[in-house]
Motif scaffolding. Structure first.
Motif, PDB file in Angstrom:
ATOM      1  N   LYS A  95       0.830  -1.345  -0.112  1.00  0.00           N
ATOM      2  CA  LYS A  95       0.353   0.144   0.156  1.00  0.00           C
ATOM      3  C   LYS A  95       0.712   1.046   0.055  1.00  0.00           C
ATOM      4  O   LYS A  95       0.256   2.323  -0.056  1.00  0.00           O
ATOM      5  N   ALA A  97      -3.593   1.861  -5.419  1.00  0.00           N
ATOM      6  CA  ALA A  97      -4.633   1.926  -4.895  1.00  0.00           C
ATOM      7  C   ALA A  97      -5.339   2.982  -5.877  1.00  0.00           C
ATOM      8  O   ALA A  97      -6.264   2.756  -6.319  1.00  0.00           O
ATOM      9  N   GLU A 156      -5.370  -6.104  -4.113  1.00  0.00           N
ATOM     10  CA  GLU A 156      -6.423  -5.931  -4.179  1.00  0.00           C
ATOM     11  C   GLU A 156      -7.558  -6.768  -5.559  1.00  0.00           C
ATOM     12  O   GLU A 156      -8.591  -6.305  -5.771  1.00  0.00           O
TER      13      GLU A 156
END
Length: 615
Positions: free
Chosen positions: A387, A405, A464
């Motif tokens: 992240k 992200a 993700e």
């Protein structure tokens, strides 16, 4: 002839055994005795400070709580004195002649096994005290209890099996230890030697330490104070002292926790990364303390390897240490401590990335390599570290970076993959053929420039629930590209040219086909696996076999070179073969697959020669 009030005692059998262990094998460095005796003095002073609150009658009540050390290189002695709780005659005998209240046999068994908890001995006149006999021919302990009406006594021993206790007059409250040094250890009677040891191990003891009347511990243990009362200048001064640094810290993280362990920590990130500057691999630099006493200045098992760029201090009262304070008994507790600190640090970086993205990008430019290393080798923190990764991309201007992200937030609804491509720099990637198909479809591609990036993506694999895919992978399938207005070879012409190219290039190519990706370039070389050209080059430099045995060659049927080549193979087959081989080698160079350019250079001169003869 013995003095009437002198009592002679034999050491308890277990103490004799313990003395032998301490003197000959327990400690790795003799200088540790200074730390041990100062720690005992500090604990005795702390106990007296608490007694002042609860007790009314305390002997020498107005005596300052400080630790005084004096050296005498003429007499070869060192004296360490505190004005703490002190000891009565009975306490001297019990504390120094026996292993009181700890279970001597059980203690020695635990010492042999290296596994039992002995934290009840930390700070007492126990084994730490006996380290004095590593350097001393004789040890004298003068002590007087805090209790009114008690007299002072001196405990004397050579460590050979017995000790004497004698009453003395004029003794102040607390304890004074005088060491007569062995011939081999006379250096400990030198002022500069002891000063260096104090600064290394006992800089943050809460009571003043005065060496020959000069205060030595001038730096405050900031990690124990509340953040609200500390100025930026104090943090900077502490950082420079603890990290032996000249610059100011880039980040600082000051926190405390009570569960699952009692922790007080102060971490810093420097301005610059010395590994990036070519100064070699950094050693761990977050020191481990127990109640302000240094346990290990470079603990290798406390924090993950990728956190070695951090500086600072971690202090925990909950650590069960072995009797020498040099090796932690319970490794699982150290690991638990490390996990708490690491997770807190990752949370801190995540918050900084959101609150101050420009400053975080500056940090990532300097220290991002360490986070990438963590993703590549540390399965425990891989997802959290992912992240925090930032890369340039085709959707951002040069110099700007994006997170995974943020990439996902811009993806088309039907897109299931995160695409990336490795290269030397942005210019080489954008000028190569591999980006064309993605640009034509409006698909963002991450740009990766460092060799470690390939390991990062291969280890991460997905983010993700989006698969990470190399844009120069041979078996890549993209949606139909918008049709170009340029004239193209017909399907039959394209298939025929592919067959001829396969035959002309021979065993060096596995398959030749019409490309669905190329827009402006005439051709490109691909491999069936996901290994990038940068990874292959790196493996070659390391002398490892990284070259693929199979190459795919894709051609652009709309490009003038391929259309001309299709005509040329019918009218001038010799020149067409040279052009075909040259186009193939050009694409191999772009893919980082060409090992030896000798034939390519020679062939280029042949082509130029024939072209110059054309009228």
């Amino acid at each position: 002839m013995s003095t009437p009030n002198v009592e002679k005692h034999e050491f308890q059998a277990e103490i004799k055994q313990l003395l032998d262990i301490v003197i000959h094998s327990l400690y790795t460095e003799k200088e540790i005795f200074v730390r041990e005796l100062i720690s005992n003095a500090s604990d005795a002073s702390e106990k007296l400070r608490h007694l002042k609150i609860t007790e009314k009658e305390i002997f020498d009540k107005d005596l300052e709580l400080e630790i005084k050390i004096s050296t005498d290189d003429t007499a070869n002695t060192i004296t360490i004195q505190d004005f703490g709780i002190g000891m009565t005659k009975d306490e001297l005998v019990k504390s120094l002649g026996t292993i009181a209240h700890s279970g001597s046999k059980q203690f020695l068994e635990a010492l042999k096994e290296g596994g039992s908890k002995n934290d009840n001995l930390i700070g007492q006149f126990g084994v730490g005290f006996y380290s004095a006999f590593m350097v001393a021919n004789e040890v004298k302990v003068y002590s007087r209890s805090w209790k009114e009406g008690e007299s002072g006594h001196v405990w004397t021993s050579t460590g050979a099996g017995s000790y004497e206790v004698e009453e003395v007059e004029g003794q102040r409250r607390g304890t004074k230890i005088v060491l007569s040094l062995k011939d081999d250890d006379k250096s400990f009677a030198k002022d500069e030697t002891i000063k260096e040891i104090i600064k290394r191990y006992s800089s943050f003891v809460q009571f003043p330490i005065k060496l020959n009347d000069e205060k030595v511990n001038t730096i405050d243990a900031l990690w124990l104070r509340g953040k609200s009362g500390i100025k930026d200048e104090e943090y900077t001064e502490f950082y420079k002292f603890q990290a032996n640094a000249w610059d100011e810290p880039r980040y600082r993280l000051h926190f405390s926790a009570d569960a699952p362990l009692a922790i007080k920590a102060l971490l810093f990130v420097p301005k610059e990364n010395p590994e990036r500057a070519g100064f070699g691999r950094i050693d761990p630099a977050v020191a481990l303390y127990c109640r302000k006493v240094l346990i290990d200045s470079k603990p290798t098992e406390l924090l993950p390897e990728w956190m070695r760029f951090t500086k600072g201090v971690v202090d925990s009262e909950d650590l069960p240490l072995n009797i020498s304070r040099e090796t932690m008994q319970d490794r699982s507790l150290i690991q638990k401590l490390g996990r708490v600190i690491t997770k807190r640090f990752l949370k801190f970086l995540s918050e900084e990335a959101k609150k101050r993205p420009d400053e975080y990008q500056e940090f990532f430019d300097k220290f991002g390599f360490f986070l990438k290393e963590g993703v590549a080798i540390d399965m425990t923190y891989k997802d959290e570290l992912a992240k925090l990764l930032y890369f340039e991309s085709s959707a951002q201007e040069k110099g700007k970076k994006t997170s995974l992200a943020d990439y996902i937030s811009r993806m088309k609804e039907e897109q299931k993959e995160i695409y990336y491509i490795t290269g030397q720099n942005r210019e080489s990637i954008e000028s190569g053929p591999y980006l064309e198909g993605f640009k034509a479809r409006g698909i963002e591609v991450l740009f990766l420039y460092e060799p470690v990036d390939e390991y990062v993506m291969n280890n991460l694999r997905e983010y993700e629930e989006k698969t990470l895919v190399s844009a120069d992978q041979g078996d890549l399938k993209l949606d139909d590209v918008p049709q170009s207005s340029e004239e193209s070879l017909s399907e039959d012409e394209g298939n025929a040219l592919c067959s001829w190219l396969k035959e002309t290039i021979g065993e060096r190519v596995k398959e030749v086909k019409i490309s669905e990706r190329l827009v402006d370039s005439p051709a490109m070389a691909l491999t069936p696996d996901a290994m990038s050209s940068q990874m292959r080059r790196m493996m070659q430099q390391m002398g490892q076999p990284g070259m693929p045995t199979e190459v795919l060659f894709e051609i652009n049927p709309r490009h003038a070179l391929m259309k001309n080549l299709n005509r040329q193979r019918e009218t001038n087959s010799d020149l067409a073969k040279l052009i075909a081989l040259q186009a193939f080698d050009n694409s191999m160079v772009a893919a980082g697959l060409l090992e030896d350019p000798k034939d390519m250079v020679s062939r280029m001169y042949d082509i130029l020669s024939q072209a110059s003869e054309t009228k």
